[in-house]
Design a protein around this motif. Structure first.
Motif, PDB file in Angstrom:
ATOM      1  N   LYS A   1       0.812  -1.212   0.000  1.00 36.48           N
ATOM      2  CA  LYS A   1       0.000   0.000   0.000  1.00 36.48           C
ATOM      3  C   LYS A   1       0.856   1.278   0.000  1.00 36.48           C
ATOM      4  O   LYS A   1       0.530   2.267   0.670  1.00 36.48           O
ATOM      5  N   ALA A   2       1.942   1.248  -0.747  1.00 40.74           N
ATOM      6  CA  ALA A   2       2.812   2.414  -0.886  1.00 40.74           C
ATOM      7  C   ALA A   2       2.337   3.291  -2.034  1.00 40.74           C
ATOM      8  O   ALA A   2       1.590   2.851  -2.908  1.00 40.74           O
TER       9      ALA A   2
ATOM     10  N   TRP B   1       6.277   5.418   1.561  1.00 43.72           N
ATOM     11  CA  TRP B   1       5.551   4.524   2.477  1.00 43.72           C
ATOM     12  C   TRP B   1       5.843   4.947   3.909  1.00 43.72           C
ATOM     13  O   TRP B   1       6.931   5.414   4.228  1.00 43.72           O
ATOM     14  N   GLY B   2       4.866   4.732   4.773  1.00 45.73           N
ATOM     15  CA  GLY B   2       5.076   4.927   6.203  1.00 45.73           C
ATOM     16  C   GLY B   2       4.453   6.202   6.735  1.00 45.73           C
ATOM     17  O   GLY B   2       3.964   7.066   5.993  1.00 45.73           O
TER      18      GLY B   2
ATOM     19  N   MET C   1       9.413  -2.273   4.559  1.00 45.10           N
ATOM     20  CA  MET C   1       7.954  -2.291   4.635  1.00 45.10           C
ATOM     21  C   MET C   1       7.432  -3.566   5.284  1.00 45.10           C
ATOM     22  O   MET C   1       6.518  -3.529   6.112  1.00 45.10           O
ATOM     23  N   ALA C   2       8.022  -4.711   4.931  1.00 48.41           N
ATOM     24  CA  ALA C   2       7.565  -5.983   5.498  1.00 48.41           C
ATOM     25  C   ALA C   2       7.832  -6.056   6.995  1.00 48.41           C
ATOM     26  O   ALA C   2       7.057  -6.662   7.739  1.00 48.41           O
ATOM     27  N   ALA C   3       8.932  -5.429   7.434  1.00 45.27           N
ATOM     28  CA  ALA C   3       9.259  -5.432   8.864  1.00 45.27           C
ATOM     29  C   ALA C   3       8.551  -4.319   9.629  1.00 45.27           C
ATOM     30  O   ALA C   3       8.669  -4.242  10.858  1.00 45.27           O
ATOM     31  N   HIS C   4       7.832  -3.455   8.912  1.00 43.16           N
ATOM     32  CA  HIS C   4       7.088  -2.341   9.519  1.00 43.16           C
ATOM     33  C   HIS C   4       8.003  -1.430  10.340  1.00 43.16           C
ATOM     34  O   HIS C   4       7.641  -1.006  11.453  1.00 43.16           O
TER      35      HIS C   4
ATOM     36  N   PRO D   1       9.595   1.808  11.786  1.00 40.27           N
ATOM     37  CA  PRO D   1       8.956   3.117  12.007  1.00 40.27           C
ATOM     38  C   PRO D   1       9.715   4.241  11.303  1.00 40.27           C
ATOM     39  O   PRO D   1      10.341   5.101  11.932  1.00 40.27           O
ATOM     40  N   VAL D   2       9.660   4.241   9.972  1.00 43.39           N
ATOM     41  CA  VAL D   2      10.302   5.279   9.169  1.00 43.39           C
ATOM     42  C   VAL D   2       9.330   5.734   8.087  1.00 43.39           C
ATOM     43  O   VAL D   2       8.375   5.031   7.747  1.00 43.39           O
ATOM     44  N   ARG D   3       9.586   6.905   7.568  1.00 46.08           N
ATOM     45  CA  ARG D   3       8.909   7.393   6.373  1.00 46.08           C
ATOM     46  C   ARG D   3       9.850   7.069   5.212  1.00 46.08           C
ATOM     47  O   ARG D   3      10.853   7.751   4.985  1.00 46.08           O
ATOM     48  N   LEU D   4       9.558   6.005   4.505  1.00 39.09           N
ATOM     49  CA  LEU D   4      10.440   5.501   3.465  1.00 39.09           C
ATOM     50  C   LEU D   4      10.245   6.266   2.161  1.00 39.09           C
ATOM     51  O   LEU D   4       9.114   6.472   1.705  1.00 39.09           O
TER      52      LEU D   4
END
Length: 462
Positions: free
Chosen positions: A178-179, A216-217, A267-270, A272-275
């Motif tokens: 969902k990016a 993402w994030g 993304m898979a590890a979730h 906490p960053v704004r990628l």
């Protein structure tokens, strides 16, 4: 084959035992065995050497076990079990003593095969390792899958892995998490990303260049930019490479492959960053409108660049991508690039050259690399060499000549990143010239797991 099918918790299913021994402990181990086992090891010339194995008889009819040689029987390394995963028949296996740890990744990657273009692919069954540490399975599966993604993308022929294919791969992975995806391509690059346009314009008709972005994030989290060099084939441009130098240039998008695989891990590890993923994709080709030695191009940042060598194109496309990452206020930028032959001359194929403008970031990355057995080697941003990039008619040249090529390439890119932003540049080969257990000849992820470990240490999931 799904990697999560290759490692399972011990659930009581029948499994063939694996004993491990090293050369130092071999004689002691042998003295404790039955006459039948000693005879079997002698017949198979097993002496505990690395990657050697022997099939051992059992007192019960039809049953058998394995003994395998490793470097240090007291501590399995990531590749300790890879040869077994390649050589053993299909079935379930378990270690007699100890835990697999990081060797789970090597076990999984021992199953890797690239057979997309083989008329009759060799089908091999799964060798499943039953383990007692199920809590670590999810992480190693993600890392094995990410490594395989890099290998697959790099191994794919350039005819099928052009800028459009990199865009498609980014969209496939991004949409699954969902990016947000955006792309600027073709002639539209000329005003916004002129260096990417200049490099890719010779292949505009069939393989149009583009800047591919993924966001993402949570916006409240620290912004981490991952930048990848995506030169999908590098002829050298008008400074054309030799035939031998061009042979494996399908791998010149290896930096983009690393960046995309790292983005998927994040993304898979979730984390906490704004990628912010940026892939600068182009083919460095030859045509009547190709970039010429002596041309001057104004970058997105406004720095004018004199082209000394059209084969020093990767740093050009990265410069515009780095500028965009800076504009969007990244707190950390990591770029991956198959950038210089000089890095390979200095460090060989296994060690990515790592440059950073902040010592604490470099130290953290070196520690992370050591922790996961994914080595990188820090190289200097030696400021006095910046004069090698001087131009008589522009702000800078793109090539620094024959000395310290990896350093001058990094110094060129540093011009596009201000000192107050943490920046890491990895000049990685993305290729394995000879096969080793778990590491076949061809595309390879080098530095990927090290950076992921650094990011998970720096931005832990709460």
């Amino acid at each position: 084959m799904r990697y999560d099918e290759l490692i399972q918790p011990d659930n009581g299913q029948p499994a063939i035992p694996i004993q491990i021994v090293d050369k130092i402990g071999f004689e002691t181990w042998l003295s404790e065995q039955t006459d039948a086992v000693r005879t079997a090891t002698k017949a198979q010339k097993f002496e505990g050497a690395l990657n050697d194995m022997a099939i051992l008889p059992d007192d019960r009819p039809g049953e058998w076990s394995i003994v395998a040689g490793v470097t240090d029987a007291g501590k399995l390394t990531i590749w300790s079990l890879s040869k077994l995963a390649e050589a053993l028949p299909e079935g379930n296996y378990r270690l007699v003593d100890g835990e697999a740890g990081d060797a789970m990744i090597g076990w999984m990657l021992g199953h890797y095969r690239y057979q997309e273009y083989v008329s009759e692919p060799k089908i091999t069954g799964a060798r499943v390792l039953l383990v007692k540490e199920p809590g670590g399975i999810a992480s190693v599966v993600l890392q094995a899958a990410a490594t395989s993604l890099v290998r697959d993308l790099v191994n794919c022929p350039a005819a099928d892995m052009g800028p459009n294919a990199l865009e498609a791969a980014t969209k496939r992975i991004g949409h699954s998490h969902k990016a947000e995806i955006s792309v600027v391509g073709g002639e539209a690059l000329e005003t916004g990303y002129p260096l990417i346009h200049a490099v890719g314009k010779a292949a505009m008709r069939d393989h149009a260049p583009r800047l591919i972005e993924l966001i993402w994030g949570d916006e409240r989290h620290p912004r981490v930019a991952i930048v990848g060099k995506g030169i999908t084939f590098d002829s050298g441009g008008l400074d054309i490479k030799s035939a031998s130098g061009m042979r494996i240039m399908k791998k010149d998008m290896g930096g983009a492959a690393h960046a995309l695989a790292l983005a998927e891990l994040i993304m898979a590890a979730h984390l906490p960053v704004r990628l912010h993923l940026l892939i600068a994709a182009a083919e460095n080709s030859i045509s009547g409108n190709a970039l010429r030695p002596g041309d001057v191009v104004k970058s997105r940042k406004g720095i004018t660049v004199e082209i000394d060598n059209t084969d020093a194109e990767g740093r050009l496309v990265l410069a515009d991508a780095l500028t965009k990452a800076v504009e969007d206020k990244a707190t950390l930028i990591v770029d991956f690039a198959t950038l210089t032959g000089a890095a390979r001359t200095a460090l060989g194929p296994d060690l990515p050259a790592m440059f950073s403008n902040h010592d604490d970031v470099a130290s953290g990355l070196l520690s992370a690399a050591n922790a996961v057995s994914d080595p990188v080697w820090r190289m200097p941003l030696w400021a006095p060499y910046a004069e090698m990039l001087d131009s008589d008619i522009a702000d800078t040249a793109n090539s620094g000549g024959s000395f310290a090529g990896a350093v001058t390439a990094a110094l060129f890119m540093q011009k596009f990143v201000p000192d107050d932003i943490s920046w890491v540049h990895l000049d990685t080969y993305a290729w394995r010239p000879v096969s080793k257990p778990g590491r076949p000849k061809g595309g390879e992820a080098l530095g990927l797991r090290a950076v992921f470990r650094y990011l998970t240490d720096t931005y832990p999931v709460r």
